[in-house]
Design a protein around this motif. Structure first.
Motif, mmCIF file in Angstrom:
data_model
loop_
_atom_site.group_PDB
_atom_site.id
_atom_site.type_symbol
_atom_site.label_atom_id
_atom_site.label_comp_id
_atom_site.label_asym_id
_atom_site.label_seq_id
_atom_site.Cartn_x
_atom_site.Cartn_y
_atom_site.Cartn_z
ATOM 1 N N SER A 197 19.552 -41.705 26.763
ATOM 2 C CA SER A 197 19.196 -42.085 25.257
ATOM 3 C C SER A 197 17.577 -41.529 25.250
ATOM 4 O O SER A 197 17.332 -40.831 24.407
ATOM 5 N N GLU A 198 16.912 -41.770 26.340
ATOM 6 C CA GLU A 198 15.703 -41.233 26.541
ATOM 7 C C GLU A 198 15.421 -39.572 26.904
ATOM 8 O O GLU A 198 14.638 -38.995 26.345
ATOM 9 N N GLU B 174 16.698 -38.235 23.532
ATOM 10 C CA GLU B 174 15.956 -38.706 22.298
ATOM 11 C C GLU B 174 16.899 -39.053 21.208
ATOM 12 O O GLU B 174 16.530 -38.607 20.088
ATOM 13 N N ALA C 102 19.585 -42.581 19.769
ATOM 14 C CA ALA C 102 19.744 -44.364 20.029
ATOM 15 C C ALA C 102 20.681 -44.282 20.959
ATOM 16 O O ALA C 102 21.566 -43.562 21.105
ATOM 17 N N ARG C 103 20.604 -45.409 21.680
ATOM 18 C CA ARG C 103 21.468 -45.775 22.821
ATOM 19 C C ARG C 103 22.876 -45.856 22.253
ATOM 20 O O ARG C 103 24.144 -45.424 22.893
ATOM 21 N N GLU C 104 23.316 -46.419 20.856
ATOM 22 C CA GLU C 104 24.516 -46.503 20.354
ATOM 23 C C GLU C 104 24.956 -45.141 20.212
ATOM 24 O O GLU C 104 26.380 -44.875 20.514
ATOM 25 N N ARG D 63 26.287 -44.273 23.571
ATOM 26 C CA ARG D 63 27.628 -45.186 23.927
ATOM 27 C C ARG D 63 28.852 -44.594 23.283
ATOM 28 O O ARG D 63 29.962 -44.618 23.827
ATOM 29 N N THR E 66 22.536 -44.395 33.465
ATOM 30 C CA THR E 66 22.439 -45.310 32.282
ATOM 31 C C THR E 66 22.483 -44.906 31.042
ATOM 32 O O THR E 66 21.782 -43.633 30.725
ATOM 33 N N GLU E 67 22.902 -45.836 30.135
ATOM 34 C CA GLU E 67 22.892 -45.442 28.602
ATOM 35 C C GLU E 67 21.189 -45.501 28.189
ATOM 36 O O GLU E 67 20.970 -44.530 27.390
ATOM 37 N N ARG E 68 20.384 -46.290 28.823
ATOM 38 C CA ARG E 68 18.893 -46.020 28.542
ATOM 39 C C ARG E 68 18.476 -44.750 28.968
ATOM 40 O O ARG E 68 17.633 -44.120 28.308
ATOM 41 N N ASP E 69 18.664 -44.275 30.347
ATOM 42 C CA ASP E 69 18.194 -43.177 30.735
ATOM 43 C C ASP E 69 18.753 -41.861 29.775
ATOM 44 O O ASP E 69 17.997 -40.928 29.568
#
Length: 251
Positions: A53-54, A57, A59-61, A64, A48-51
């Motif tokens: 981004s973490e 390190e 931002a999700r944008e 994306r 996922t985008e959240r995974d």
């Protein structure tokens, strides 16, 4: 010799990193996701985008934007609420071979969904381009192109009713139009083609099942028979993320 940022000039594809080494953050993330795509293989589910981004390190944008470009390039595709690794692009030869032949050559199953089959008087612009007579009846055959039941393009064919008067009665819209012409004793002589990059109209995007922002490859073809007489005018939209075109050149 050491080359900056591993950009050996003989590499098949250079990394896209400028020699000064400063790149947008999203592009660095895109390169890392691209490597992950190679590891996952066709059909693999992207985190996922959240995974992501973490993991990277950022931002999700930023993630994306990187994913958006990989989707446009055909490396990834949307599936439901997730994103998966896309298969290789279909290679369509730039020749008088039909779409059916090109798709079958790659082990895929071609298909077509009929949108429109009607006829009308040939307009002036079509007559000027093809050599048909203004006002003579012409067929308009519009079909969605499929590869293994995936919608990959939209094709509009214009041909004189006088050449094939029983098109609406004898022709199977899911079959090859070129094979049908061959059965009618009509042989292709030569053709002129033009390729350009366009965005689909809202109607076209709906028929093909893609977002309007997805780049399309548009092919215009005007074909003639072996006697040099006008045969067909074809306008075909191919999904830019699913198709590439090949040709053989000789000196």
């Amino acid at each position: 010799m050491d080359y900056p940022n591993d950009q050996h000039p003989a590499a098949p594809v250079r990394s896209g990193i400028p020699e000064h080494g400063r790149i947008p953050k999203y592009y660095a993330v895109k390169a890392r996701i691209s490597a992950l795509v190679d590891e996952l293989g066709e059909g693999g589910l992207l985190p996922t985008e959240r995974d992501l981004s973490e993991r990277y390190e950022v931002a999700r944008e930023t993630v994306r934007q990187a994913i958006r470009e990989l989707v446009l390039e055909g490396r990834l595709r949307r599936q439901g609420r997730g994103t998966v690794v896309a298969g290789p692009k279909l290679e369509q030869p730039l020749s008088l071979a039909s779409y059916t032949e090109g798709v079958r050559r790659q082990g895929r199953t071609p298909g077509r969904n009929l949108v429109t089959l009607d006829h009308f008087p040939c307009p002036e612009a079509l007559a000027a381009e093809t050599g048909l007579t203004r006002g003579e009846p012409v067929w308009h055959l519009e079909r969605v192109l499929l590869a293994d039941d995936e919608r990959v393009g939209l094709e509009s064919t214009y041909v004189s009713v006088a050449r094939i008067p029983r098109l609406d009665a004898d022709f199977d819209p899911d079959s090859s139009f070129y094979a049908y012409l061959h059965q009618q004793g009509i042989a292709f002589g030569d053709a002129d083609e033009r390729i350009e990059t366009v965005l689909a109209t809202p109607r076209e995007a709906l028929l093909i099942g893609t977002p309007p922002a997805l780049p399309m490859l548009l092919i215009h073809r005007v074909s003639r028979d072996i006697d040099g007489q006008p045969l067909e005018r074809v306008r075909t939209l191919f999904r830019g993320d699913r198709f590439s075109f090949t040709t053989h050149l000789s000196g």
